[in-house]
Scaffold this active site. Structure first.
Site, PDB file in Angstrom:
ATOM      1  CG  ASP A  91      -0.230  -0.022   2.532  1.00 15.87           C
ATOM      2  OD1 ASP A  91       1.016   0.139   2.542  1.00 15.87           O
ATOM      3  OD2 ASP A  91      -0.890  -0.182   3.559  1.00 15.87           O
ATOM      4  CG  ASP A 288      -5.958  -5.543   2.086  1.00 19.92           C
ATOM      5  OD1 ASP A 288      -6.509  -4.805   1.254  1.00 19.92           O
ATOM      6  OD2 ASP A 288      -5.646  -5.152   3.224  1.00 19.92           O
ATOM      7  CB  CYS A 326     -10.567 -26.859   8.419  1.00 24.45           C
ATOM      8  SG  CYS A 326      -9.065 -25.959   7.968  1.00 24.45           S
ATOM      9  CB  CYS A 328      -5.473 -26.007   7.854  1.00 23.72           C
ATOM     10  SG  CYS A 328      -5.769 -25.819   9.619  1.00 23.72           S
ATOM     11  CB  CYS A 331      -8.266 -28.675  11.273  1.00 25.11           C
ATOM     12  SG  CYS A 331      -8.838 -27.005  11.662  1.00 25.11           S
ATOM     13  CG  HIS A 357      -8.193 -22.706  11.522  1.00 33.97           C
ATOM     14  ND1 HIS A 357      -8.718 -23.765  10.805  1.00 33.97           N
ATOM     15  CD2 HIS A 357      -9.231 -21.851  11.742  1.00 33.97           C
ATOM     16  CE1 HIS A 357     -10.017 -23.565  10.618  1.00 33.97           C
ATOM     17  NE2 HIS A 357     -10.358 -22.417  11.178  1.00 33.97           N
TER      18      HIS A 357
END
Ligand SMILES: [Zn+2]
Length: 385
Positions: A91, A288, A326, A328, A331, A357
């Site tokens: 930015d 974002d 999930c 991931c 998890c 996560h």
């Protein structure tokens, strides 16, 4: 060649595509994790790669104050400094100047402000912010704008919008004159180690930012006049500044219809998992937000069964995974009871695992959105609740 954008499928107003940057391809719509100081707090770069992060956001304001642009530039630019070969967007610093620092003086020339770190007097202008972003070397950089506060008087919104337009022209002019100074560009003469020759003919891409407060008429005018200046991508700024969510959506809709279909559209600083799906449905390509990472550090986790506050005592004996749907690494391995214990004990690992996560959940949400668009379906937020 700075940037190419290809739309590969559409469903209603939603589009799925591919953003080709000097540091790899980014599938859109994309959620960009925020790596404020050259780090997504608590998560090493190899895990971000494993999660499938294709583009990260860095904050110019923070890197400008610490470690300083010149230091990063000498070390080969932000990619090399943080060992991240994939795409980066920075930015302009404008938003943080207005939200974090003690604002000293706003003039036509730029903004004088006090550093939130040590109180020192600093100055940013369209030229200085663009120079800083060239020094950092992100693939996509942003024009220096004034983020109009909410609420604001109509006359104040207009004058702020006009200032952002003048600053957009100055940002572009400086960029065009200096873009080959990017640390990985062909015109760069630096003291750092030799830059990768594969990137040598590439430059950064500078995006324009549409302002105009909460006024649809001013948003249209800001969009049209920013397009007249001409950028390879356009952002919708000045939202998520305290206005009701319904109004955010209305302004996104009022703005997006005036943006060109063939260039990427970036909605800055949003939102919840439900909202990012909604904005993708409106035709937003890039988003974002600090929400998934910041919430994770406060023990607030997004799951397919709704939000979970892991600190609650009811999870103390819960052997189940955080989110049974999930995939991931968190998890797959750890129980809610363990995550609750880590959080309650203020263990650093709590922040790491929670952030992994939450990011995974956001990235999976966007993956599902892209899949739906590719099938010609309307993307929906899939939640057990
Ligand atoms: Zn998970």
């Amino acid at each position: 060649m700075a940037l190419r954008f290809q739309i590969e499928a559409t469903s209603g107003a939603a589009r799925a595509g591919r953003l080709i940057t000097p540091h790899g391809e980014v599938q859109t719509p994309v959620f960009m994790p925020v790596g404020t100081l050259g780090s997504v707090k608590g998560v090493p770069q190899e895990i971000l790669e494993e999660l499938g992060v294709e583009i990260l956001l860095g904050n110019t304001y923070h890197l400008y104050l610490r470690p300083g642009i010149e230091q990063v530039r000498r070390l080969g630019g932000l990619h090399r400094f943080m060992s991240w070969d994939r795409a980066i967007l920075t930015d302009s610093g404008g938003f943080q100047v207005f939200s974090l620092s003690e604002l000293r003086k706003l003039t036509e020339e730029g903004v004088t402000f006090r550093s939130h770190l040590d109180g020192s007097t600093q100055f940013l202008s369209p030229e200085a912010a663009t120079e800083a972003q060239i020094g950092l070397g992100a693939d996509i950089i942003m024009a220096f704008d004034e983020c109009t506060e909410y609420p604001a008087e109509p006359s104040r919104v207009r004058s702020s919008m006009e200032l952002t337009l003048r600053w957009a022209e100055r940002s572009k002019k400086y960029f065009e004159e200096h873009k080959h100074e990017v640390p990985w560009g062909r015109g760069h003469v630096g003291t750092a180690a030799p830059t990768a020759p594969t990137h040598s003919d590439r430059t950064q891409a500078l995006f324009g930012i549409v302002q105009g407060g909460m006024d649809p008429v001013l948003r249209k005018e800001s969009a049209e006049r920013t397009i007249e200046i001409g950028f390879p991508g356009y952002a919708i700024g000045g939202l998520s500044v305290g206005e009701p969510r319904k109004l955010t959506r209305e302004i996104v809709e009022a703005t997006i219809q005036h943006l060109p279909a063939e260039t990427p559209r970036y909605l800055m600083g949003v939102g919840t998992p439900e909202e990012i799906v909604e904005y993708a449905n409106l035709g937003i390509d890039m988003m974002d937000c600090v929400l998934p990472t910041r919430a994770a550090r406060h023990g607030l986790l997004f799951t397919s069964e709704g939000k979970i506050s892991i600190k609650q005592a009811r999870y103390a004996g819960d052997r189940g995974p955080l989110d049974p749907n999930c995939g991931c690494r968190v998890c797959a391995r750890y129980s809610r009871a363990y995550l609750r214990h880590l959080y309650a004990s203020n263990e650093i690992l709590a922040q790491v695992l929670n952030t992994v996560h939450n990011l995974s959940f956001y990235l999976d949400t966007m993956r599902a959105v892209r899949h739906s668009i590719a099938l010609g379906d309307r993307p929906q937020f899939l939640s057990g609740k």
